[in-house]
Enzyme design. Structure first.
Site, PDB file in Angstrom:
ATOM      1  N   CYS A 181       0.823  -1.207   0.000  1.00  0.00           N
ATOM      2  CA  CYS A 181       0.000   0.000   0.000  1.00  0.00           C
ATOM      3  C   CYS A 181       0.856   1.255   0.000  1.00  0.00           C
ATOM      4  CB  CYS A 181      -0.874   0.008   1.236  1.00  0.00           C
ATOM      5  SG  CYS A 181      -1.810  -1.511   1.423  1.00  0.00           S
ATOM      6  N   GLY A 197      -0.838   0.524  -5.017  1.00  0.00           N
ATOM      7  CA  GLY A 197      -2.102  -0.125  -4.702  1.00  0.00           C
ATOM      8  C   GLY A 197      -3.196   0.430  -5.567  1.00  0.00           C
ATOM      9  N   ASN A 222       0.652   0.735   5.965  1.00  0.00           N
ATOM     10  CA  ASN A 222       1.299  -0.047   4.911  1.00  0.00           C
ATOM     11  C   ASN A 222       2.169  -1.099   5.579  1.00  0.00           C
ATOM     12  OD1 ASN A 222       4.130   0.583   2.721  1.00  0.00           O
ATOM     13  ND2 ASN A 222       2.643  -1.050   2.621  1.00  0.00           N
ATOM     14  N   GLY A 223       1.991  -2.344   5.152  1.00  0.00           N
ATOM     15  CA  GLY A 223       2.796  -3.427   5.723  1.00  0.00           C
ATOM     16  C   GLY A 223       1.898  -4.543   6.208  1.00  0.00           C
ATOM     17  N   TYR A 278      11.224  -3.674  -7.558  1.00  0.00           N
ATOM     18  CA  TYR A 278       9.930  -3.648  -8.243  1.00  0.00           C
ATOM     19  C   TYR A 278       8.949  -2.577  -7.768  1.00  0.00           C
ATOM     20  CZ  TYR A 278       5.164  -5.100  -9.293  1.00  0.00           C
ATOM     21  OH  TYR A 278       3.856  -5.110  -9.679  1.00  0.00           O
TER      22      TYR A 278
HETATM   23  P1  AMP Z   1       4.790 -13.924 -12.172  1.00  0.00           P
HETATM   24  O1  AMP Z   1       6.139 -14.533 -12.257  1.00  0.00           O
HETATM   25  O2  AMP Z   1       3.835 -14.357 -13.231  1.00  0.00           O
HETATM   26  O3  AMP Z   1       4.176 -14.138 -10.808  1.00  0.00           O
HETATM   27  O4  AMP Z   1       4.929 -12.361 -12.375  1.00  0.00           O
HETATM   28  C1  AMP Z   1       6.132 -11.698 -12.382  1.00  0.00           C
HETATM   29  C2  AMP Z   1       5.870 -10.285 -12.797  1.00  0.00           C
HETATM   30  O5  AMP Z   1       5.102  -9.607 -11.805  1.00  0.00           O
HETATM   31  C3  AMP Z   1       7.123  -9.478 -12.989  1.00  0.00           C
HETATM   32  O6  AMP Z   1       7.003  -8.895 -14.263  1.00  0.00           O
HETATM   33  C4  AMP Z   1       7.119  -8.414 -11.919  1.00  0.00           C
HETATM   34  O7  AMP Z   1       7.334  -7.142 -12.488  1.00  0.00           O
HETATM   35  C5  AMP Z   1       5.750  -8.440 -11.330  1.00  0.00           C
HETATM   36  N1  AMP Z   1       5.763  -8.519  -9.856  1.00  0.00           N
HETATM   37  C6  AMP Z   1       6.764  -8.821  -9.033  1.00  0.00           C
HETATM   38  N2  AMP Z   1       6.371  -8.819  -7.748  1.00  0.00           N
HETATM   39  C7  AMP Z   1       5.053  -8.488  -7.759  1.00  0.00           C
HETATM   40  C8  AMP Z   1       4.061  -8.319  -6.753  1.00  0.00           C
HETATM   41  N3  AMP Z   1       4.340  -8.495  -5.471  1.00  0.00           N
HETATM   42  N4  AMP Z   1       2.822  -7.966  -7.152  1.00  0.00           N
HETATM   43  C9  AMP Z   1       2.502  -7.798  -8.455  1.00  0.00           C
HETATM   44  N5  AMP Z   1       3.404  -7.950  -9.458  1.00  0.00           N
HETATM   45  C10 AMP Z   1       4.668  -8.310  -9.122  1.00  0.00           C
END
Ligand code: AMP
Length: 481
Positions: free
Chosen positions: A13, A40, A114-115, A255
């Site tokens: 968040c 978020g 957040n957390g 990320y």
């Molecule tokens: P997947 O391996 O299909 O679970 O998705 C990986 C992709 O999701 C990568 O392109 C990342 O940029 C993105 N990603 C990494 N961590 C998260 C997260 N916690 N929530 C949403 N997207 C994420």
């Protein structure tokens, strides 16, 4: 690239707070939340106090969908807090939207968190046994209920009490009718920064990008275990609980955070670009024709990889920026369409080429295989995948919703098996040492638990098993006011 394809693994968040008598604090909070939208996208809310009453507006959806002119102008006051939510504990329903508010002996209190707490289930059970009634299925309510039910003489002491009881990751903003209080867990896992607006007003935000947007100057980060109080007398701080260490989430750099934000004084974009340099050293892709990113989070690392490898940078796919989960129900058919709706391959760039595709991470491994297939269909002859972080092997209990290890592809397969599974010609992950070098802060100032399994806070006893831990049945939504 966060994707509609992966509805359960979430971002965390964003929180934002401002104390600025005489200013349009609701609008400032709106702009702050707008710049934290990437943290978020499920719901958002703003609570404002005018010294008499706390008013708030919250809803499901994007910040711009929730707040229109009329709503913003009705939220008058001198202090505001806001929240953009991606459910980590509790499902995505209106009742769980933050800020939350309750009555206490300190008057009305609103809170934005957040957390993730790791002992919220235990605390909630104990408090329920003592007669405390919970309204949401969200672990943040434990914090507000400890404060509201505290016997302490001041709200600062009540918060200190809460900080000694809760365990886990938290960057929290609490607002009473006349002050804003910010506090951060004793490890500083989730980020929180202080800024100054127009020389005499204070702002708090999960990321410095929100300070830049509203023209505030960055002052410093809230320290682990610190309590910061802002009211008409200005800003005061105190060490509420002893610092246990510095363990900022490494995934903020990989990320989560926006590239123009800074953490520990390091700009995220630069850190990601250096990750690309390191990756090019560790896993060169000699003979490749072009390097392209999976936008947006893969972009700075792809630029870095191109610089480091001297392979030309190109755009291999175009991203549709307007796809959000809030307006696309992720049903099975949509999930199948998901990758194509979000990314379109550029045949002219890809056809007949040996390509290097850079992304920031592979979590469950569901997205990348489809992307590689799409790149091949566009005519690429070889697809070499480079990931600007190490294999994601361990679940996070501190605010990223990856609590189930079975879902993590790198927990179940080695790199060669993953390569085969996703259909890449080669696969190279950045090493942890390379990642830490690229970020440019000492490893002992970061939480890298998802990558090395070393959890700064012991999770063995109390970690939640599921984000729906407090839900017996699907709850009914409540309204705004
Ligand atoms: P997947 O391996 O299909 O679970 O998705 C990986 C992709 O999701 C990568 O392109 C990342 O940029 C993105 N990603 C990494 N961590 C998260 C997260 N916690 N929530 C949403 N997207 C994420």
């Amino acid at each position: 690239m966060a994707d509609i394809d992966r509805p359960e693994i979430s971002e965390e968040c964003g929180v934002f707070g401002v104390v600025a008598p005489g200013e349009d604090v609701a609008r400032i909070a709106f702009f702050g939340l707008f710049s934290l939208q990437h943290r978020g996208q499920e719901s958002a809310g703003i609570a404002v106090t005018d010294g008499q009453k706390i008013r708030m507006h919250r809803d499901m959806g994007l910040v711009t969908q929730i707040f229109q002119e009329e709503t913003l102008s009705s939220l008058t006051g001198h202090t505001a807090i806001g929240h953009t939510r991606y459910s980590t504990t509790g499902s995505s329903i209106l009742r769980n939207v933050q800020p939350m508010r309750c009555d206490s002996k300190f008057g009305e209190v609103a809170l934005a968190h957040n957390g993730d707490l790791i002992n919220s289930a235990t605390l909630r059970e104990e408090m329920t046994a003592q007669g405390v009634e919970f309204e949401t299925t969200n672990d943040s309510e434990v914090i507000i209920q400890i404060i509201a039910n505290s016997k302490a003489a001041t709200i600062e002491d009540a918060i200190k009490e809460a900080m000694t009881e809760i365990r886990g990751a938290y960057a929290v903003l609490v607002m009473t009718k006349d002050k804003l209080i910010a506090f951060r867990d004793p490890y500083g896992i989730r980020p929180l920064s202080i800024g100054k607006l127009n020389g005499n007003h204070y702002v708090l935000a999960s990321e410095t990008c929100a300070l830049n947007t509203i023209g505030a100057q960055f002052i410093r980060e809230v320290e682990p275990g610190e309590l910061v109080i802002v009211d008409e007398n200005g800003l005061r701080e105190m060490q509420a609980v002893p610092v246990c260490g510095h363990a900022l989430c490494v995934f903020e750099y990989v990320y989560f955070a926006r590239p123009d934000s800074q953490m520990y004084g390091k700009t995220i974009h630069e850190a990601r670009r250096r990750m690309g340099h390191e990756l090019a050293k560790e896993h060169p892709a000699r003979g490749a024709h072009i390097v392209f990113p999976i936008p947006n989070t893969g972009t700075p690392a792809a630029i870095g990889f191109a610089e480091g490898s001297r392979i030309p940078y190109a755009e291999g796919v175009i991203k549709n920026h307007y796809i959000h989960r809030t307006f696309i129900a992720p049903d099975q058919r949509m999930r199948e369409m998901g990758v194509r709706m979000k990314l379109t391959p550029l045949k002219e760039t890809l056809a007949g080429r040996r390509v290097v595709m850079v992304d920031d991470s592979i979590v469950r491994g569901t997205t990348i295989g489809k992307q590689i297939k799409m790149i091949r269909e566009a005519g690429a002859v070889e697809v070499h995948v480079r990931i600007s972080s190490p294999p994601y092997r361990h679940p996070c209990f501190y605010g990223i919703d990856t609590a189930n290890q079975n879902e993590l592809i790198a927990a179940n397969m080695n790199v060669e098996e993953i390569r085969r599974h996703i259909g890449a010609d080669s696969l190279g992950y950045l090493s942890l040492a390379g990642l830490v070098r690229a970020i440019g802060v000492k490893k002992d100032k970061l939480c890298c638990a998802c990558l090395d399994g070393k959890y700064p806070i012991d999770i063995s006893k109390e970690a939640k098993l599921s984000k729906f831990v407090f839900e017996e049945k699907e709850p009914v939504a409540s309204a705004n006011e």
